[in-house]
Write a protein that holds these residues in place. Structure first.
Motif, PDB file in Angstrom:
ATOM      1  N   ILE A 191       4.647 -23.690 -21.386  1.00 49.32           N
ATOM      2  CA  ILE A 191       4.275 -22.545 -21.942  1.00 49.32           C
ATOM      3  C   ILE A 191       3.002 -23.137 -22.728  1.00 49.32           C
ATOM      4  N   GLU A 192       1.796 -22.079 -22.850  1.00 54.20           N
ATOM      5  CA  GLU A 192       0.737 -22.479 -23.559  1.00 54.20           C
ATOM      6  C   GLU A 192       0.985 -22.685 -25.191  1.00 54.20           C
ATOM      7  N   ALA A 193       0.478 -23.734 -25.787  1.00 54.90           N
ATOM      8  CA  ALA A 193       0.690 -24.211 -26.836  1.00 54.90           C
ATOM      9  C   ALA A 193      -0.703 -24.047 -27.917  1.00 54.90           C
ATOM     10  N   LEU A 194      -1.810 -24.425 -27.306  1.00 53.93           N
ATOM     11  CA  LEU A 194      -3.380 -24.282 -28.050  1.00 53.93           C
ATOM     12  C   LEU A 194      -4.207 -23.808 -27.134  1.00 53.93           C
ATOM     13  N   PHE A 218       2.930 -24.871 -37.650  1.00 55.30           N
ATOM     14  CA  PHE A 218       4.603 -25.303 -37.448  1.00 55.30           C
ATOM     15  C   PHE A 218       5.350 -23.956 -37.166  1.00 55.30           C
ATOM     16  N   ASN A 219       4.908 -22.757 -37.795  1.00 58.96           N
ATOM     17  CA  ASN A 219       5.637 -21.680 -37.535  1.00 58.96           C
ATOM     18  C   ASN A 219       5.558 -21.433 -35.693  1.00 58.96           C
ATOM     19  N   LEU A 220       4.283 -21.675 -35.027  1.00 60.89           N
ATOM     20  CA  LEU A 220       4.261 -21.446 -33.865  1.00 60.89           C
ATOM     21  C   LEU A 220       4.779 -22.668 -33.134  1.00 60.89           C
ATOM     22  N   LEU A 221       4.758 -23.896 -33.532  1.00 58.52           N
ATOM     23  CA  LEU A 221       5.192 -24.975 -32.784  1.00 58.52           C
ATOM     24  C   LEU A 221       6.700 -25.049 -32.878  1.00 58.52           C
ATOM     25  N   THR A 222       7.484 -24.454 -33.688  1.00 58.37           N
ATOM     26  CA  THR A 222       8.746 -24.790 -33.942  1.00 58.37           C
ATOM     27  C   THR A 222       9.424 -23.570 -32.908  1.00 58.37           C
ATOM     28  N   HIS A 223       8.702 -22.529 -32.594  1.00 60.55           N
ATOM     29  CA  HIS A 223       8.853 -21.392 -31.934  1.00 60.55           C
ATOM     30  C   HIS A 223       8.393 -21.129 -30.609  1.00 60.55           C
ATOM     31  N   ALA A 224       7.765 -22.176 -30.183  1.00 69.20           N
ATOM     32  CA  ALA A 224       7.165 -22.548 -28.753  1.00 69.20           C
ATOM     33  C   ALA A 224       6.122 -21.206 -28.482  1.00 69.20           C
ATOM     34  N   GLY A 225       5.404 -20.881 -29.724  1.00 69.03           N
ATOM     35  CA  GLY A 225       4.215 -19.984 -29.377  1.00 69.03           C
ATOM     36  C   GLY A 225       2.764 -20.656 -29.244  1.00 69.03           C
ATOM     37  N   CYS A 226       1.813 -20.052 -29.284  1.00 72.33           N
ATOM     38  CA  CYS A 226       0.461 -20.539 -28.935  1.00 72.33           C
ATOM     39  C   CYS A 226      -0.420 -20.183 -30.083  1.00 72.33           C
ATOM     40  N   VAL A 227      -1.108 -21.058 -30.572  1.00 73.77           N
ATOM     41  CA  VAL A 227      -2.021 -21.143 -31.491  1.00 73.77           C
ATOM     42  C   VAL A 227      -3.681 -20.921 -30.893  1.00 73.77           C
ATOM     43  N   VAL A 228      -4.265 -19.712 -31.120  1.00 69.20           N
ATOM     44  CA  VAL A 228      -5.364 -19.462 -30.512  1.00 69.20           C
ATOM     45  C   VAL A 228      -6.535 -19.506 -31.882  1.00 69.20           C
ATOM     46  N   LEU A 229      -7.487 -20.544 -31.679  1.00 66.31           N
ATOM     47  CA  LEU A 229      -8.333 -20.988 -32.704  1.00 66.31           C
ATOM     48  C   LEU A 229      -9.647 -20.067 -32.471  1.00 66.31           C
ATOM     49  N   GLN A 230      -9.985 -19.652 -33.842  1.00 67.29           N
ATOM     50  CA  GLN A 230     -11.602 -19.319 -34.038  1.00 67.29           C
ATOM     51  C   GLN A 230     -12.136 -20.434 -34.986  1.00 67.29           C
ATOM     52  N   SER A 231     -13.160 -20.898 -34.501  1.00 62.82           N
ATOM     53  CA  SER A 231     -13.867 -22.193 -35.401  1.00 62.82           C
ATOM     54  C   SER A 231     -14.038 -21.808 -36.732  1.00 62.82           C
ATOM     55  N   ALA A 232     -14.710 -20.546 -37.079  1.00 64.90           N
ATOM     56  CA  ALA A 232     -14.839 -19.893 -38.254  1.00 64.90           C
ATOM     57  C   ALA A 232     -14.892 -18.443 -38.194  1.00 64.90           C
ATOM     58  N   GLY A 243       6.013 -17.865 -26.408  1.00 66.43           N
ATOM     59  CA  GLY A 243       5.190 -16.954 -25.817  1.00 66.43           C
ATOM     60  C   GLY A 243       4.168 -16.170 -26.771  1.00 66.43           C
ATOM     61  N   ASP A 244       4.827 -16.041 -27.870  1.00 62.94           N
ATOM     62  CA  ASP A 244       3.908 -15.162 -28.873  1.00 62.94           C
ATOM     63  C   ASP A 244       2.517 -16.010 -29.217  1.00 62.94           C
ATOM     64  N   ARG A 245       1.650 -15.350 -29.449  1.00 62.36           N
ATOM     65  CA  ARG A 245       0.259 -15.788 -29.733  1.00 62.36           C
ATOM     66  C   ARG A 245      -0.441 -15.498 -30.759  1.00 62.36           C
ATOM     67  N   ARG A 257      -7.593 -25.566 -23.149  1.00 64.02           N
ATOM     68  CA  ARG A 257      -6.136 -24.864 -22.956  1.00 64.02           C
ATOM     69  C   ARG A 257      -5.058 -25.981 -22.717  1.00 64.02           C
ATOM     70  N   TYR A 258      -4.167 -25.919 -23.645  1.00 65.43           N
ATOM     71  CA  TYR A 258      -3.058 -26.915 -23.577  1.00 65.43           C
ATOM     72  C   TYR A 258      -1.535 -26.164 -23.503  1.00 65.43           C
ATOM     73  N   THR A 259      -0.773 -26.588 -22.549  1.00 70.85           N
ATOM     74  CA  THR A 259       0.756 -26.137 -22.757  1.00 70.85           C
ATOM     75  C   THR A 259       1.239 -27.177 -23.587  1.00 70.85           C
ATOM     76  N   TYR A 260       2.616 -26.879 -23.745  1.00 64.30           N
ATOM     77  CA  TYR A 260       3.442 -27.901 -24.692  1.00 64.30           C
ATOM     78  C   TYR A 260       3.338 -29.429 -23.959  1.00 64.30           C
ATOM     79  N   ALA A 261       3.459 -29.471 -22.694  1.00 61.88           N
ATOM     80  CA  ALA A 261       3.461 -30.631 -22.070  1.00 61.88           C
ATOM     81  C   ALA A 261       2.215 -31.242 -22.133  1.00 61.88           C
ATOM     82  N   SER A 262       1.222 -30.634 -21.666  1.00 67.11           N
ATOM     83  CA  SER A 262      -0.313 -31.303 -21.827  1.00 67.11           C
ATOM     84  C   SER A 262      -0.825 -31.541 -23.306  1.00 67.11           C
ATOM     85  N   LEU A 263      -0.087 -30.703 -24.308  1.00 65.01           N
ATOM     86  CA  LEU A 263      -0.599 -31.094 -25.654  1.00 65.01           C
ATOM     87  C   LEU A 263       0.149 -32.436 -25.957  1.00 65.01           C
TER      88      LEU A 263
END
Length: 529
Positions: free
Chosen positions: A23-26, A239-253, A219-221, A32-38
């Motif tokens: 599952i994608e994490a970040l 940590f909301n997303l990490l504990t629930h196996a969701g993905c954080v989609v970052l916007q730099s600013a 799988g939530d994003r 792009r990182y899955t939980y394994a690759s992160l």
């Protein structure tokens, strides 16, 4: 979902990599990182940090925008048993020097610049390090420019290539739930910033409860433009997303057009941000051509009218959050799906599972009755104290161990908390205390008023009089006489505003975290004279 068994950051990363590895994490900056690759990436960076002497007890600061490297460095520092020190991206040279010195930072991971801020130049202004930041020995830069003998971020992975796995395995085994993994500095708008110490277990247990209140699932994003250095970013969101196996989609600013693109293309389901952000997106020319229907839930703060802006964006189950950095970012959250509509946004919800909270009389310390306003105090989850500040710690806790939030509120008959402002914001006019939130609530119920902020304005006779800063709805011109007439039917005479200031929302003074700077609002009346 089952609650993670781990009670340390490193243990959580390992557990989620095993359970949800694909599952994608970040996502961010083309990466792009899955939980394994992160976990692999974090582990590799931690190996490199270990060659620089960073390990258990080390303190490493991070100064950059919302980049994947921020999260990788953060999690690697925690994995080694160190403490991550988050630095405000809007920091001044003076504030940066103070935080690096006060935190006893051994290292600094920094971007060369962020927006208009040149961090390389700031470091030059802090010299000599030996005198101004004596513990700082290791500098790691992300970006084209470094400072002095700073090491490029990507080189850290190369340095750790030959480090045996046992170095990380031993560090993971030595990590304890009570270890301090975060040092987060408050904004310090009225004094020097305070270092809030955050422990492993609270980041997992409290954010697990937070995600459950938001109905987060694997799988939530989450779209995240809120700065990672802020508790809402690195505590709540991450940590909301990490504990629930969701993905954080970052916007730099934050930039509204780019935010709309990310939400559409990444099919983000969760919104984390302020009502002003939502308003800027809804008003952006691209809004009509972007599909944000994937949004479902998330967290925000504000009045019901402000929260309605987020719902307009698409997050119909948005939750109303209350908490402080000291209470792990949140202690009360409304349920945007299951709470009654009349409580969902007017209140800030019930305490999260595991939170121990009470409301007491400010003078006697005794619990108040249902519906009666008092100070909100929390015993769990709460920081383990301010770093190197025993005087503030004595002020912050009661003799029996409750943390004084300094916030006013009341419970209704169903246990929902209603926020009623800061104790320090109480206005004393003619010897009588007035809570600004009550007057603000009545003002914002008047048609044509978009936002209202009530503050004390110095007065020679009454000490203070009540001043109302009003932001009209676009295209309207509120009538001060009509406003006063309506308020007289709803408020006691001593609660009536005696001064009014009408301004555009863009002219509100803001803190570095984007909140309204209430201590500067009285100045608006002076400029209006």
């Amino acid at each position: 979902m089952e609650m993670p068994q781990a009670r340390t950051v490193s243990g959580l990363l390992i557990e989620q990599a095993e359970r949800y590895g694909d599952i994608e994490a970040l996502v961010g900056a083309g990466q792009r990182y899955t939980y394994a690759s992160l976990w692999q990436r974090v582990r590799a960076f931690a190996k490199g940090l270990s060659t620089l002497g960073i390990g258990r007890g080390s303190r490493v600061a991070i100064l950059m925008g919302n980049e994947p490297e921020w999260i990788i460095a953060d999690l690697a520092i925690c994995t080694l048993g160190g403490t991550m020190v988050a630095v405000n991206t809007w920091v001044t040279t003076r504030e940066l020097a103070y935080i690096l010195k006060h935190s006893d930072a051994d290292g600094l991971v920094f971007a060369d610049r962020f927006l208009k801020y040149d961090y390389v130049a700031m470091l030059g202004e802090i010299e000599p390090f030996a005198e101004n930041v004596p513990r700082l020995k290791t500098l790691i830069h992300h970006g084209a420019r470094g400072y002095g003998d700073s090491i490029p971020f990507d080189e850290i992975f190369e340095r750790g290539r030959d480090v045996p796995d046992s170095v990380i395995d031993d560090a993971v085994a030595a990590s304890l739930p009570d270890d301090i993994v975060y040092l987060l500095y408050t904004s310090g708008s009225t004094s020097t910033p305070k270092g809030v110490q955050i422990q492993n277990y609270g980041l997992i247990e409290n954010m697990w409860a937070l995600g459950n209140r938001m109905h987060v699932v694997p799988g939530d994003r989450l779209w995240l433009a809120v700065s990672l250095y802020w508790g809402l970013g690195c505590e709540n969101a991450l940590f909301n997303l990490l504990t629930h196996a969701g993905c954080v989609v970052l916007q730099s600013a934050f930039e509204p057009g780019e935010a709309l693109r990310l939400i559409e293309e990444e099919r983000c389901t969760l919104f984390y941000g302020t009502a002003n952000m939502a308003q800027a997106m809804v008003e952006h020319p691209d809004f009509a051509n972007r599909d944000t229907s994937s949004l479902r839930s998330g967290g925000t703060v504000g009045s019901p009218d402000q929260i309605a802006r987020v719902i307009q964006l698409g997050a119909k189950e948005i939750c109303h959050i209350y908490g402080l950095t000291e209470t792990y970012g949140n202690c009360n959250v409304s349920d945007g799906r299951l709470d009654p509509p009349d409580k969902r946004h007017a209140s800030v919800g019930r305490p999260l599972e595991g939170v121990v909270q009470r409301i007491v009389d400010r003078d006697t310390g005794e619990p108040v009755r249902t519906g009666e306003v008092g100070e909100v105090q929390v015993k769990r989850f709460v920081m383990c104290g301010y770093y190197k500040d025993e005087e503030k710690n004595r002020e912050a806790y009661t003799e029996d161990g409750w943390f004084r939030t300094g916030d006013l509120g009341f419970y209704d008959e169903d246990g929902y908390l209603y926020f009623r402002g800061r104790i320090k914001e109480m206005i004393k006019t003619g010897g009588i205390n007035v809570a600004p939130a009550e007057v603000e609530e009545r003002l914002m119920a008047i048609p044509g008023i978009k936002l209202a902020y009530v503050v004390g304005v110095p007065d020679a006779v009454r000490d203070e009089v009540i001043g109302a800063v009003i932001i009209p709805e676009p295209g309207t011109t509120p009538d001060q006489t009509a406003i006063s007439t309506r308020l007289k039917a709803e408020l006691a005479a001593y609660k009536m505003p005696r001064r009014y200031c009408f301004i555009a929302e863009r002219d509100l003074p803001l803190t570095t975290t984007g909140k309204v700077h209430k201590t500067k609002l009285p100045d608006l009346f002076a400029s209006a004279d």
